[in-house]
Design a protein around this motif. Structure first.
Motif, PDB file in Angstrom:
ATOM      1  N   VAL A 413      -2.781  12.336   4.313  1.00  0.00           N
ATOM      2  CA  VAL A 413      -1.765  12.081   3.287  1.00  0.00           C
ATOM      3  C   VAL A 413      -2.372  11.238   2.177  1.00  0.00           C
ATOM      4  CG1 VAL A 413       0.475  11.024   2.811  1.00  0.00           C
ATOM      5  CG2 VAL A 413       0.095  12.219   4.978  1.00  0.00           C
ATOM      6  N   ARG A 414      -2.402  11.786   0.977  1.00  0.00           N
ATOM      7  CA  ARG A 414      -2.892  11.052  -0.186  1.00  0.00           C
ATOM      8  C   ARG A 414      -1.708  10.351  -0.859  1.00  0.00           C
ATOM      9  NH1 ARG A 414      -6.530  15.972  -2.853  1.00  0.00           N
ATOM     10  NH2 ARG A 414      -7.255  16.833  -0.846  1.00  0.00           N
ATOM     11  N   VAL A 415      -1.882   9.105  -1.188  1.00  0.00           N
ATOM     12  CA  VAL A 415      -0.796   8.273  -1.692  1.00  0.00           C
ATOM     13  C   VAL A 415      -0.968   8.016  -3.174  1.00  0.00           C
ATOM     14  CG1 VAL A 415       0.397   6.060  -1.434  1.00  0.00           C
ATOM     15  CG2 VAL A 415      -0.596   7.184   0.577  1.00  0.00           C
ATOM     16  N   GLN A 416       0.096   8.216  -3.931  1.00  0.00           N
ATOM     17  CA  GLN A 416       0.065   7.935  -5.368  1.00  0.00           C
ATOM     18  C   GLN A 416      -0.157   6.435  -5.601  1.00  0.00           C
ATOM     19  OE1 GLN A 416       3.824   8.376  -7.449  1.00  0.00           O
ATOM     20  NE2 GLN A 416       2.792   9.249  -9.236  1.00  0.00           N
ATOM     21  N   ASP A 417      -1.073   6.122  -6.511  1.00  0.00           N
ATOM     22  CA  ASP A 417      -1.449   4.726  -6.784  1.00  0.00           C
ATOM     23  C   ASP A 417      -1.700   3.985  -5.477  1.00  0.00           C
ATOM     24  OD1 ASP A 417      -2.000   2.310  -8.010  1.00  0.00           O
ATOM     25  OD2 ASP A 417       0.115   1.759  -8.211  1.00  0.00           O
ATOM     26  N   ALA A 418      -2.582   4.525  -4.672  1.00  0.00           N
ATOM     27  CA  ALA A 418      -2.904   3.907  -3.386  1.00  0.00           C
ATOM     28  C   ALA A 418      -3.441   2.486  -3.533  1.00  0.00           C
ATOM     29  CB  ALA A 418      -3.898   4.777  -2.620  1.00  0.00           C
ATOM     30  N   PRO A 419      -4.255   2.179  -4.569  1.00  0.00           N
ATOM     31  CA  PRO A 419      -4.687   0.779  -4.709  1.00  0.00           C
ATOM     32  C   PRO A 419      -3.505  -0.174  -4.883  1.00  0.00           C
ATOM     33  CG  PRO A 419      -6.089   2.205  -6.017  1.00  0.00           C
ATOM     34  CD  PRO A 419      -4.960   3.054  -5.541  1.00  0.00           C
ATOM     35  N   GLY A 420      -2.520   0.238  -5.689  1.00  0.00           N
ATOM     36  CA  GLY A 420      -1.338  -0.601  -5.856  1.00  0.00           C
ATOM     37  C   GLY A 420      -0.549  -0.734  -4.569  1.00  0.00           C
ATOM     38  N   PHE A 421      -0.469   0.346  -3.805  1.00  0.00           N
ATOM     39  CA  PHE A 421       0.260   0.292  -2.543  1.00  0.00           C
ATOM     40  C   PHE A 421      -0.469  -0.600  -1.533  1.00  0.00           C
ATOM     41  CE2 PHE A 421       1.763   2.451   1.495  1.00  0.00           C
ATOM     42  CZ  PHE A 421       3.046   1.917   1.429  1.00  0.00           C
ATOM     43  N   ALA A 422      -1.783  -0.511  -1.504  1.00  0.00           N
ATOM     44  CA  ALA A 422      -2.558  -1.376  -0.611  1.00  0.00           C
ATOM     45  C   ALA A 422      -2.363  -2.847  -0.982  1.00  0.00           C
ATOM     46  CB  ALA A 422      -4.030  -1.004  -0.670  1.00  0.00           C
ATOM     47  N   GLN A 423      -2.353  -3.136  -2.283  1.00  0.00           N
ATOM     48  CA  GLN A 423      -2.123  -4.507  -2.728  1.00  0.00           C
ATOM     49  C   GLN A 423      -0.748  -4.991  -2.295  1.00  0.00           C
ATOM     50  OE1 GLN A 423      -4.432  -6.499  -4.280  1.00  0.00           O
ATOM     51  NE2 GLN A 423      -2.924  -8.134  -3.922  1.00  0.00           N
ATOM     52  N   ARG A 424       0.240  -4.099  -2.359  1.00  0.00           N
ATOM     53  CA  ARG A 424       1.590  -4.456  -1.933  1.00  0.00           C
ATOM     54  C   ARG A 424       1.615  -4.809  -0.453  1.00  0.00           C
ATOM     55  NH1 ARG A 424       7.403  -3.571  -3.488  1.00  0.00           N
ATOM     56  NH2 ARG A 424       8.320  -4.885  -1.882  1.00  0.00           N
ATOM     57  N   LEU A 425       0.985  -3.979   0.376  1.00  0.00           N
ATOM     58  CA  LEU A 425       0.956  -4.254   1.816  1.00  0.00           C
ATOM     59  C   LEU A 425       0.196  -5.548   2.103  1.00  0.00           C
ATOM     60  CD1 LEU A 425       0.288  -0.734   3.403  1.00  0.00           C
ATOM     61  CD2 LEU A 425       2.474  -1.847   2.941  1.00  0.00           C
ATOM     62  N   ALA A 426      -0.929  -5.730   1.428  1.00  0.00           N
ATOM     63  CA  ALA A 426      -1.722  -6.940   1.655  1.00  0.00           C
ATOM     64  C   ALA A 426      -0.934  -8.192   1.287  1.00  0.00           C
ATOM     65  CB  ALA A 426      -3.017  -6.870   0.851  1.00  0.00           C
ATOM     66  N   SER A 427      -0.199  -8.130   0.187  1.00  0.00           N
ATOM     67  CA  SER A 427       0.618  -9.285  -0.216  1.00  0.00           C
ATOM     68  C   SER A 427       1.711  -9.551   0.802  1.00  0.00           C
ATOM     69  CB  SER A 427       1.229  -9.037  -1.602  1.00  0.00           C
ATOM     70  OG  SER A 427       0.217  -8.916  -2.583  1.00  0.00           O
ATOM     71  N   ASP A 428       2.385  -8.479   1.242  1.00  0.00           N
ATOM     72  CA  ASP A 428       3.464  -8.647   2.223  1.00  0.00           C
ATOM     73  C   ASP A 428       2.948  -9.204   3.544  1.00  0.00           C
ATOM     74  OD1 ASP A 428       5.247  -7.707   0.385  1.00  0.00           O
ATOM     75  OD2 ASP A 428       5.433  -5.703   1.267  1.00  0.00           O
ATOM     76  N   GLU A 429       1.690  -8.891   3.869  1.00  0.00           N
ATOM     77  CA  GLU A 429       1.117  -9.344   5.133  1.00  0.00           C
ATOM     78  C   GLU A 429       0.337 -10.651   4.993  1.00  0.00           C
ATOM     79  OE1 GLU A 429       1.534  -8.010   8.225  1.00  0.00           O
ATOM     80  OE2 GLU A 429       3.016  -6.725   7.267  1.00  0.00           O
ATOM     81  N   GLY A 430       0.318 -11.211   3.776  1.00  0.00           N
ATOM     82  CA  GLY A 430      -0.329 -12.509   3.585  1.00  0.00           C
ATOM     83  C   GLY A 430      -1.837 -12.467   3.555  1.00  0.00           C
ATOM     84  N   ILE A 431      -2.421 -11.319   3.193  1.00  0.00           N
ATOM     85  CA  ILE A 431      -3.886 -11.214   3.154  1.00  0.00           C
ATOM     86  C   ILE A 431      -4.352 -10.728   1.782  1.00  0.00           C
ATOM     87  CG2 ILE A 431      -4.186 -10.877   5.637  1.00  0.00           C
ATOM     88  CD1 ILE A 431      -4.376  -7.841   5.041  1.00  0.00           C
ATOM     89  N   ALA A 432      -3.591 -11.045   0.749  1.00  0.00           N
ATOM     90  CA  ALA A 432      -3.923 -10.555  -0.589  1.00  0.00           C
ATOM     91  C   ALA A 432      -5.310 -11.030  -1.035  1.00  0.00           C
ATOM     92  CB  ALA A 432      -2.868 -11.010  -1.592  1.00  0.00           C
ATOM     93  N   ASP A 433      -5.653 -12.291  -0.758  1.00  0.00           N
ATOM     94  CA  ASP A 433      -6.958 -12.813  -1.171  1.00  0.00           C
ATOM     95  C   ASP A 433      -8.090 -12.082  -0.457  1.00  0.00           C
ATOM     96  OD1 ASP A 433      -5.660 -14.566  -2.805  1.00  0.00           O
ATOM     97  OD2 ASP A 433      -5.837 -16.292  -1.442  1.00  0.00           O
ATOM     98  N   LYS A 434      -7.939 -11.870   0.842  1.00  0.00           N
ATOM     99  CA  LYS A 434      -8.972 -11.143   1.597  1.00  0.00           C
ATOM    100  C   LYS A 434      -9.145  -9.732   1.054  1.00  0.00           C
ATOM    101  CE  LYS A 434      -8.376 -13.537   6.035  1.00  0.00           C
ATOM    102  NZ  LYS A 434      -8.020 -13.377   7.466  1.00  0.00           N
ATOM    103  N   TRP A 435      -8.036  -9.111   0.705  1.00  0.00           N
ATOM    104  CA  TRP A 435      -8.106  -7.741   0.215  1.00  0.00           C
ATOM    105  C   TRP A 435      -8.806  -7.679  -1.141  1.00  0.00           C
ATOM    106  CZ3 TRP A 435      -8.600  -3.125   1.545  1.00  0.00           C
ATOM    107  CH2 TRP A 435      -8.348  -2.061   0.665  1.00  0.00           C
ATOM    108  N   GLN A 436      -8.494  -8.596  -2.033  1.00  0.00           N
ATOM    109  CA  GLN A 436      -9.136  -8.605  -3.350  1.00  0.00           C
ATOM    110  C   GLN A 436     -10.635  -8.844  -3.217  1.00  0.00           C
ATOM    111  OE1 GLN A 436      -6.962 -11.476  -5.659  1.00  0.00           O
ATOM    112  NE2 GLN A 436      -5.167 -10.158  -5.891  1.00  0.00           N
ATOM    113  N   THR A 437     -11.002  -9.724  -2.317  1.00  0.00           N
ATOM    114  CA  THR A 437     -12.435  -9.989  -2.095  1.00  0.00           C
ATOM    115  C   THR A 437     -13.134  -8.744  -1.573  1.00  0.00           C
ATOM    116  OG1 THR A 437     -11.998 -12.314  -1.606  1.00  0.00           O
ATOM    117  CG2 THR A 437     -14.077 -11.400  -0.806  1.00  0.00           C
ATOM    118  N   ALA A 438     -12.463  -8.016  -0.651  1.00  0.00           N
ATOM    119  CA  ALA A 438     -13.057  -6.813  -0.076  1.00  0.00           C
ATOM    120  C   ALA A 438     -13.240  -5.721  -1.123  1.00  0.00           C
ATOM    121  CB  ALA A 438     -12.183  -6.307   1.069  1.00  0.00           C
TER     122      ALA A 438
END
Length: 506
Positions: A413-438
């Motif tokens: 399944v390909r997700v529209q604006d997947a980078p934005g969706f990943a950022q949303r999940l990372a923020s909701d899960e409290g790992i936004a900084d780790k995700w941006q670094t990765a």
């Protein structure tokens, strides 16, 4: 005769001639085995046999409970099940034991149809891992019979949510329309554009009015043969509902939908009700639901819909399977190990020049595409725990999300604006900084989620949309046919997706 002998003879006579009480007792003792034998002889189903074993092999149906069962079955059209005969046609001619057993079997079958679905989805799909509702139907039936509350028990087995009730109401409405004379088929010989004069426009306007897309005042305008802009606007609305390119032009795909009969829509609604009965009544409050039939994703957080976006699902022949699995980590800048099915198929004859131009390398006999903007997985992958190599991901071909028909992938399944969706999940899960670094590394980097997020890959081509309206889509994989037939519907040549070979991505 001495007293002793007289007494002895009297005792002997008494033992030879039974009293009325002892005769009645023995008659009762022999009646129970006969009743049991009759019930055992009438049972031919393991579930029903277990039910009577637990009931002590006694009849369980009275006139009152039999009437309650008949009344419940008479209302089964609310669930799209009126074409299923739960009770045998020759019930009245059966023995008392046969009728009792038949009613028990019908009650258990109907209860299962409401609680878990009439059809076992695992028997229709090679892969089906969505959990079905668990229910102790035998004990539930026994308790309902004991309390004399069959109607209440049956009423609580089907889904209780508002969407199910709305689909049920729509089914009853469309079923009622089948009793009306069917409208004439609209010819499909040529397309119709705004400003065209065409005798088919009046029929098109009438069907748009019947479907709630066009007001009666517009449909009954002065020149009903002219294809006006208001009619075209109504056509665009219909096209969006059915996943057709919303251009307002009446072409072959649009005419195929306009030529649907109420019976076709009722059929689709009955299947939609059945598919919802397959699902758990208490889905995870935080989850991602992907409707592969509609090519849409919904993200729920603590029971609230917080995000919705388009997806690209598997094409016919490479269908995205209905399964349940959690996302357990985000992958920044992923590599893509090409599956052998693609390597030995679409890429079987490519050479080293093709591999270099697509940033691919051979590694241990596998083709591996390196991270980068042209990677088929894009810049993010949502790793899921399943044994089918199915997951959500980004794509390097983002223009495909502009299409109405988005069944184009090899199963993932390909997700529209997947980078934005990943950022949303990372923020909701409290790992936004780790995700941006990765993501900044440019290299494949794994970022585990603190809490896994359940994903359900569903197939629902009829559903209640965000505006509270029943929306229809085509049956892209042709999966409705087998379900509809089990519900008693005749065969139908439903429309399936026409996939384009646009790329070799997953």
């Amino acid at each position: 005769m001495t007293g002793v002998h007289a007494t002895f003879i009297s005792i002997a006579i008494l033992t030879m001639v039974p009293s009325a009480a002892s005769a009645e007792g023995r008659a009762t003792a022999t009646a129970v085995p006969a009743e049991t034998a009759a019930l055992k002889s009438a049972v031919h189903d393991d579930a029903v046999r277990a039910f009577y074993r637990n009931a002590g092999w006694r009849p369980v149906w009275s006139a009152a409970t039999s009437g309650a069962l008949d009344e419940a079955l008479a209302g089964r059209a609310d669930h799209g099940l009126e074409r299923v005969a739960f009770l045998p046609n020759d019930l009245a001619s059966m023995s008392a034991a046969g009728q009792d057993v038949a009613r028990t079997g019908a009650a258990l079958d109907y209860a299962q149809a409401l609680a878990q679905g009439r059809v076992d989805p695992a028997a229709l799909h090679q892969v089906y891992t969505l959990p079905r509702p668990a229910s102790d139907l035998a004990n539930g039936l026994a308790a309902a019979l004991a309390k004399g509350d069959l109607p209440g028990w049956f009423a609580g087995l089907a889904p209780q949510d508002a969407a199910y009730r709305q689909l049920s109401q729509a089914y009853r409405h469309e079923s009622a329309q089948t009793q009306q004379p069917a409208p004439a088929m609209i010819g499909t010989d040529r397309s119709i554009h705004v400003g065209d004069s065409d005798p088919r426009v009046a029929d098109i306007a009438r069907q748009l009015t019947d479907g709630g897309y066009l007001s009666i005042s517009v449909a009954s305008g002065s020149d009903q043969a002219i294809y006006t802009q208001p009619v075209a606007d109504a056509v665009e609305h219909l096209q969006r509902d059915y996943g057709i390119v919303a251009d307002g032009i009446v072409g072959a795909d649009t005419l195929e939908v306009l030529n649907l009969r109420p019976g076709d829509r009722a059929r689709s609604l009955a299947v939609a009700l059945e598919r919802r009965r397959w699902l758990s009544r208490t889905p995870p409050a935080t989850r991602i639901d992907v409707n592969t039939a509609a090519a849409r994703l919904q993200y729920f957080r603590d029971g609230k819909l917080v995000d919705e976006r388009k997806v690209i699902a598997g094409k016919p022949g490479k269908e995205t399977p209905p399964l349940s699995a959690p996302i357990y980590r985000l992958v920044a800048n992923p590599t893509w190990t090409v599956p052998k099915s693609i390597q030995n198929g679409d890429l079987a004859h490519v050479g080293s020049a093709y591999l270099r131009s697509h940033n691919m390398k051979m590694h241990g006999g596998w083709i591996v595409q390196q991270p980068g903007p042209d990677n088929a997985l894009g810049v993010v992958k949502f790793d899921m725990k399943d044994d089918q190599a199915i997951y959500l991901h980004d794509t390097s071909n983002r223009t495909l999300f502009d299409r109405s028909q988005r069944h184009l992938s090899h199963g993932c399944v390909r997700v529209q604006d997947a980078p934005g969706f990943a950022q949303r999940l990372a923020s909701d899960e409290g790992i936004a900084d780790k995700w941006q670094t990765a993501t900044a590394t440019g290299k494949q980097t794994f970022v585990p989620l603190p809490t896994q997020i359940p994903v359900r890959l569903l197939y629902q081509n009829v559903f209640v949309d965000d505006g509270g309206k029943v929306a229809f889509r085509t049956d892209p994989y042709g999966w409705n046919e087998a379900v509809a037939e089990r519900l008693g519907f005749a065969k139908s040549g439903g429309k399936t997706a026409k996939a384009d070979d646009v790329d070799v991505g997953p």
